[in-house]
Design a protein around this motif. Sequence first.
Motif, PDB file in Angstrom:
ATOM      1  N   ARG A   1       0.899  -1.293   0.073  1.00  0.00           N
ATOM      2  CA  ARG A   1      -0.096  -0.166   0.144  1.00  0.00           C
ATOM      3  C   ARG A   1       0.747   1.109   0.147  1.00  0.00           C
ATOM      4  O   ARG A   1       0.643   2.308  -0.730  1.00  0.00           O
ATOM      5  CB  ARG A   1      -0.899   0.205   1.302  1.00  0.00           C
ATOM      6  N   PHE A   2       2.037   1.321   0.823  1.00  0.00           N
ATOM      7  CA  PHE A   2       2.754   2.286   1.046  1.00  0.00           C
ATOM      8  C   PHE A   2       3.671   2.910  -0.459  1.00  0.00           C
ATOM      9  O   PHE A   2       4.260   3.660  -0.444  1.00  0.00           O
ATOM     10  CB  PHE A   2       3.747   2.384   1.935  1.00  0.00           C
ATOM     11  N   ARG A   3       3.580   1.856  -1.351  1.00  0.00           N
ATOM     12  CA  ARG A   3       4.421   2.037  -2.498  1.00  0.00           C
ATOM     13  C   ARG A   3       3.821   3.230  -3.268  1.00  0.00           C
ATOM     14  O   ARG A   3       4.694   4.059  -3.952  1.00  0.00           O
ATOM     15  CB  ARG A   3       4.340   0.877  -3.409  1.00  0.00           C
ATOM     16  N   CYS A   4       2.655   3.650  -3.045  1.00  0.00           N
ATOM     17  CA  CYS A   4       2.049   5.035  -3.635  1.00  0.00           C
ATOM     18  C   CYS A   4       2.339   6.311  -2.931  1.00  0.00           C
ATOM     19  O   CYS A   4       1.861   7.192  -3.505  1.00  0.00           O
ATOM     20  CB  CYS A   4       0.622   4.607  -4.220  1.00  0.00           C
ATOM     21  N   VAL A   5       2.914   6.021  -1.877  1.00  0.00           N
ATOM     22  CA  VAL A   5       3.213   7.231  -1.024  1.00  0.00           C
ATOM     23  C   VAL A   5       4.252   8.203  -1.787  1.00  0.00           C
ATOM     24  O   VAL A   5       3.956   9.283  -1.962  1.00  0.00           O
ATOM     25  CB  VAL A   5       3.592   6.836   0.332  1.00  0.00           C
ATOM     26  N   CYS A   6       5.264   7.592  -2.292  1.00  0.00           N
ATOM     27  CA  CYS A   6       6.261   8.389  -2.848  1.00  0.00           C
ATOM     28  C   CYS A   6       7.257   7.347  -3.595  1.00  0.00           C
ATOM     29  O   CYS A   6       7.363   6.135  -3.420  1.00  0.00           O
ATOM     30  CB  CYS A   6       7.316   9.265  -2.009  1.00  0.00           C
ATOM     31  N   LYS A   7       7.789   7.960  -5.046  1.00  0.00           N
ATOM     32  CA  LYS A   7       8.498   7.176  -5.483  1.00  0.00           C
ATOM     33  C   LYS A   7       9.855   6.532  -4.949  1.00  0.00           C
ATOM     34  O   LYS A   7      10.374   5.257  -5.104  1.00  0.00           O
ATOM     35  CB  LYS A   7       9.040   7.790  -6.753  1.00  0.00           C
ATOM     36  N   PRO A   8      10.578   7.462  -4.260  1.00  0.00           N
ATOM     37  CA  PRO A   8      11.781   6.765  -3.391  1.00  0.00           C
ATOM     38  C   PRO A   8      11.270   5.603  -2.402  1.00  0.00           C
ATOM     39  O   PRO A   8      12.210   4.614  -2.330  1.00  0.00           O
ATOM     40  CB  PRO A   8      12.034   8.011  -2.341  1.00  0.00           C
ATOM     41  N   TRP A   9      10.130   5.727  -1.776  1.00  0.00           N
ATOM     42  CA  TRP A   9       9.828   4.600  -0.913  1.00  0.00           C
ATOM     43  C   TRP A   9       9.589   3.347  -2.042  1.00  0.00           C
ATOM     44  O   TRP A   9      10.245   2.362  -1.542  1.00  0.00           O
ATOM     45  CB  TRP A   9       8.555   4.675  -0.174  1.00  0.00           C
ATOM     46  N   SER A  10       8.889   3.355  -3.083  1.00  0.00           N
ATOM     47  CA  SER A  10       8.356   2.343  -3.905  1.00  0.00           C
ATOM     48  C   SER A  10       9.630   1.776  -4.308  1.00  0.00           C
ATOM     49  O   SER A  10       9.849   0.504  -4.407  1.00  0.00           O
ATOM     50  CB  SER A  10       7.665   2.825  -5.059  1.00  0.00           C
ATOM     51  N   SER A  11      10.917   2.549  -4.635  1.00  0.00           N
ATOM     52  CA  SER A  11      11.983   1.894  -5.369  1.00  0.00           C
ATOM     53  C   SER A  11      12.842   1.364  -4.209  1.00  0.00           C
ATOM     54  O   SER A  11      13.744   0.436  -4.242  1.00  0.00           O
ATOM     55  CB  SER A  11      12.875   2.951  -6.153  1.00  0.00           C
ATOM     56  N   SER A  12      12.899   1.922  -3.199  1.00  0.00           N
ATOM     57  CA  SER A  12      13.615   1.380  -1.818  1.00  0.00           C
ATOM     58  C   SER A  12      13.132  -0.017  -1.588  1.00  0.00           C
ATOM     59  O   SER A  12      13.916  -0.629  -1.202  1.00  0.00           O
ATOM     60  CB  SER A  12      13.293   2.305  -0.591  1.00  0.00           C
ATOM     61  N   PHE A  13      11.685  -0.448  -1.575  1.00  0.00           N
ATOM     62  CA  PHE A  13      11.281  -1.680  -1.424  1.00  0.00           C
ATOM     63  C   PHE A  13      11.540  -2.651  -2.324  1.00  0.00           C
ATOM     64  O   PHE A  13      11.649  -3.872  -1.793  1.00  0.00           O
ATOM     65  CB  PHE A  13       9.867  -1.601  -1.188  1.00  0.00           C
TER      66      PHE A  13
END
Length: 390
Positions: free
Chosen positions: A30-42
């Motif tokens: 769900r948190f992948r859509c918060v911001c691109k840096p989070w999504s790529s970090s995961f």
Amino acid sequence: MQGLIKTRIELPDMLVLEILSKLPVKSLIRFRCVCKPWSSSFETPHFITKHHQNNLKNNNLNLLLKRCHGDTRDDIHYFSQLSTEKDQNFRLKNNIHLPFFDNFVHAPLIQGPCNGILCLAERVVGHNFALWNPSTREFKILPKSTVQRPPGLLEFSSFYCLGFGYDSHTDDFKVLRFVTYYFEENLDEGLMADWTRQVELYSLKSDSWKEISFTGVYAFASTLFNNYVNGFIYWKGVGVDHHILSFDMVNEKFSTSPMPEFGGTLEQYYLELLNFNELLGVIFYPREGTDKSFDLWVMNGSWTKQFSVESVLRVERPLEFWKNGELFLENSDQELVLFDPSIQELRNLGIHAYQETMHITAYVESLVPLNGRSEHEECIIRQPAGGESN
């Protein structure tokens, strides 16, 4: 009085990722859509490893039960997720239907888990394999083998001898299978069957199969427990004497070692190889009777008996160990029960299945990608189990 001044506190990125690595996979998706840096970090190897290590450290186990509700063991099998909260008594949460295995005569074999990934395989002929991450809901159907077949082939079967594990040197997941080929020879005495064997290894990184040299005796995998332990796959070897066959996932070589001297014979006892707290374990239990005793031996430099459980009434076979040494069992009424050896308590969980079709897997969540497709794309159906009879 002056108005309150709002202060925004910026947390260091490393601290934020440390906090996020402790969250369940469902939240991270769900948190992948918060911001691109989070999504790529995961998706980075560092975060994936950190997240998995946190789950291991905190013993955050999930339970997946395979079973059949039909009238025969070959009816359609499906998976059920069980609740692991203390007050839920392992109730059914949802049922999962995998259409990929519907057209095969037998239910899929399960190998693993390995880093949260399961390997599913067609039971008899052995053509069809898939990897499944039940946490990220990603499913990958493996390609057909391109290993050259012997001429004059009649048919072939993998005979339950499979393995699935991780190569830490190349950061690769691998599937190993023993393939037995049958031929027909028209001799003067008439037709007779002959056979030969090959060993094939699949690499997730290359998405392909290759042949592995093997001249040893035949082996059988555990059909109940996970036979992958710290970079090695283990099987029960069958030859002049019974022994343990192992395969090193890094150097891709086989070796053998002796079984524990448990004081009985394999004509009297079943044995299952298993991963017990990241050590190789062997559990022995009698072939006859429904009042079973269970002996667990563990290899830690040498074989030592970990514990014995004497005379558990009306049970058929072990299925899986739980967090504090409890043991899931199938009883003589084909129900799932949990035995606590510390207090000698047997608790019926009220879940039924056709005889000897239950298989329970304890796994930790993982973000490991498979380069496959989503469950939705593979028409995998998840349905709440509320209101269904167990």
